[in-house]
Design an enzyme around this catalytic site. Sequence first.
Site, PDB file in Angstrom:
ATOM      1  N   HIS A  15      33.628  38.502  43.705  1.00  0.00           N
ATOM      2  CA  HIS A  15      32.703  38.133  44.770  1.00  0.00           C
ATOM      3  C   HIS A  15      32.459  36.630  44.774  1.00  0.00           C
ATOM      4  O   HIS A  15      32.891  35.898  43.890  1.00  0.00           O
ATOM      5  CB  HIS A  15      31.376  38.912  44.668  1.00  0.00           C
ATOM      6  CG  HIS A  15      30.445  38.462  43.594  1.00  0.00           C
ATOM      7  ND1 HIS A  15      29.136  38.879  43.523  1.00  0.00           N
ATOM      8  CD2 HIS A  15      30.620  37.624  42.541  1.00  0.00           C
ATOM      9  CE1 HIS A  15      28.552  38.321  42.482  1.00  0.00           C
ATOM     10  NE2 HIS A  15      29.413  37.562  41.863  1.00  0.00           N
ATOM     11  N   CYS A  34      28.436  31.142  40.757  1.00  0.00           N
ATOM     12  CA  CYS A  34      28.735  32.278  41.635  1.00  0.00           C
ATOM     13  C   CYS A  34      29.115  31.831  43.036  1.00  0.00           C
ATOM     14  O   CYS A  34      29.522  32.649  43.862  1.00  0.00           O
ATOM     15  CB  CYS A  34      27.556  33.258  41.667  1.00  0.00           C
ATOM     16  SG  CYS A  34      27.580  34.383  40.262  1.00  0.00           S
ATOM     17  N   HIS A  40      35.173  35.013  41.832  1.00  0.00           N
ATOM     18  CA  HIS A  40      35.233  35.302  40.394  1.00  0.00           C
ATOM     19  C   HIS A  40      34.895  36.780  40.238  1.00  0.00           C
ATOM     20  O   HIS A  40      34.319  37.393  41.139  1.00  0.00           O
ATOM     21  CB  HIS A  40      34.244  34.431  39.604  1.00  0.00           C
ATOM     22  CG  HIS A  40      32.823  34.688  39.979  1.00  0.00           C
ATOM     23  ND1 HIS A  40      32.235  34.099  41.071  1.00  0.00           N
ATOM     24  CD2 HIS A  40      31.893  35.515  39.452  1.00  0.00           C
ATOM     25  CE1 HIS A  40      31.002  34.543  41.183  1.00  0.00           C
ATOM     26  NE2 HIS A  40      30.760  35.408  40.222  1.00  0.00           N
ATOM     27  N   HIS A  42      33.545  40.406  38.109  1.00  0.00           N
ATOM     28  CA  HIS A  42      32.604  41.002  37.162  1.00  0.00           C
ATOM     29  C   HIS A  42      33.090  42.404  36.808  1.00  0.00           C
ATOM     30  O   HIS A  42      33.720  43.076  37.627  1.00  0.00           O
ATOM     31  CB  HIS A  42      31.200  41.135  37.769  1.00  0.00           C
ATOM     32  CG  HIS A  42      30.509  39.828  37.963  1.00  0.00           C
ATOM     33  ND1 HIS A  42      29.906  39.137  36.935  1.00  0.00           N
ATOM     34  CD2 HIS A  42      30.304  39.084  39.074  1.00  0.00           C
ATOM     35  CE1 HIS A  42      29.364  38.033  37.405  1.00  0.00           C
ATOM     36  NE2 HIS A  42      29.591  37.962  38.709  1.00  0.00           N
ATOM     37  N   ASP A  80      36.455  49.266  43.513  1.00  0.00           N
ATOM     38  CA  ASP A  80      37.207  48.885  42.316  1.00  0.00           C
ATOM     39  C   ASP A  80      38.421  48.032  42.672  1.00  0.00           C
ATOM     40  O   ASP A  80      39.196  48.382  43.561  1.00  0.00           O
ATOM     41  CB  ASP A  80      37.653  50.139  41.551  1.00  0.00           C
ATOM     42  CG  ASP A  80      38.176  49.806  40.168  1.00  0.00           C
ATOM     43  OD1 ASP A  80      37.648  48.864  39.532  1.00  0.00           O
ATOM     44  OD2 ASP A  80      39.109  50.487  39.716  1.00  0.00           O
ATOM     45  N   HIS A  81      38.556  46.905  41.969  1.00  0.00           N
ATOM     46  CA  HIS A  81      39.643  45.951  42.175  1.00  0.00           C
ATOM     47  C   HIS A  81      39.665  45.394  43.596  1.00  0.00           C
ATOM     48  O   HIS A  81      40.727  45.085  44.144  1.00  0.00           O
ATOM     49  CB  HIS A  81      41.002  46.563  41.796  1.00  0.00           C
ATOM     50  CG  HIS A  81      41.174  46.676  40.315  1.00  0.00           C
ATOM     51  ND1 HIS A  81      40.556  47.661  39.581  1.00  0.00           N
ATOM     52  CD2 HIS A  81      41.850  45.922  39.429  1.00  0.00           C
ATOM     53  CE1 HIS A  81      40.872  47.503  38.304  1.00  0.00           C
ATOM     54  NE2 HIS A  81      41.645  46.451  38.173  1.00  0.00           N
ATOM     55  N   GLU A 125      25.614  43.826  36.189  1.00  0.00           N
ATOM     56  CA  GLU A 125      26.618  42.839  36.595  1.00  0.00           C
ATOM     57  C   GLU A 125      27.220  42.178  35.357  1.00  0.00           C
ATOM     58  O   GLU A 125      28.395  41.806  35.336  1.00  0.00           O
ATOM     59  CB  GLU A 125      26.001  41.791  37.521  1.00  0.00           C
ATOM     60  CG  GLU A 125      27.026  40.889  38.159  1.00  0.00           C
ATOM     61  CD  GLU A 125      26.431  40.015  39.232  1.00  0.00           C
ATOM     62  OE1 GLU A 125      26.673  40.271  40.419  1.00  0.00           O
ATOM     63  OE2 GLU A 125      25.681  39.076  38.885  1.00  0.00           O
TER      64      GLU A 125
HETATM   65 NI    NI Z   1      28.982  36.492  40.088  1.00  0.00          NI
END
Ligand code: NI
Length: 135
Positions: A15, A34, A40, A42, A80-81, A125
């Site tokens: 995100h 962020c 990047h 998580h 996911d992914h 997160e």
């Molecule tokens: Ni983040």
Amino acid sequence: MKIKVSRKAHFNAAHRLYRQDWSDSKNNAVFGKCNNPNFHGHNYELVVSVTGKIDSETGFVIDMKVLKDLIKKEIENSFDHKNLNLEVAEFKNLNPTAENIAVVIFNKLRPLIDAKNELEIVLYETPRNFVTYSG
Ligand code: NI
């Protein structure tokens, strides 16, 4: 008597937190790392809990196999992914913060859980940062 049952799940997603209507410097000041324009990732850990009465016939609040499959179908398969900003419709115009992701997960699952049961979403997160939403 009510009892809470919980199922853990997991997804990896990328995100970026930013607002188009803010300057680069304000985005950097508020969102820090962020706001990386290259995104990047998580490792999100999800705990979905359902609270209600124990069914006298089955002994269940909810069949955990049913809950597992709901989470897989509605959440893991969608998130996911994925790049949340670019690939998940709910975040096209919504910052994918842990808070907003938890609310989106709740809103996707709530109609699929028996209305007489309560639903709670806990989303990690990072191992130390997590949010809780129950409507
Ligand atoms: Ni983040």
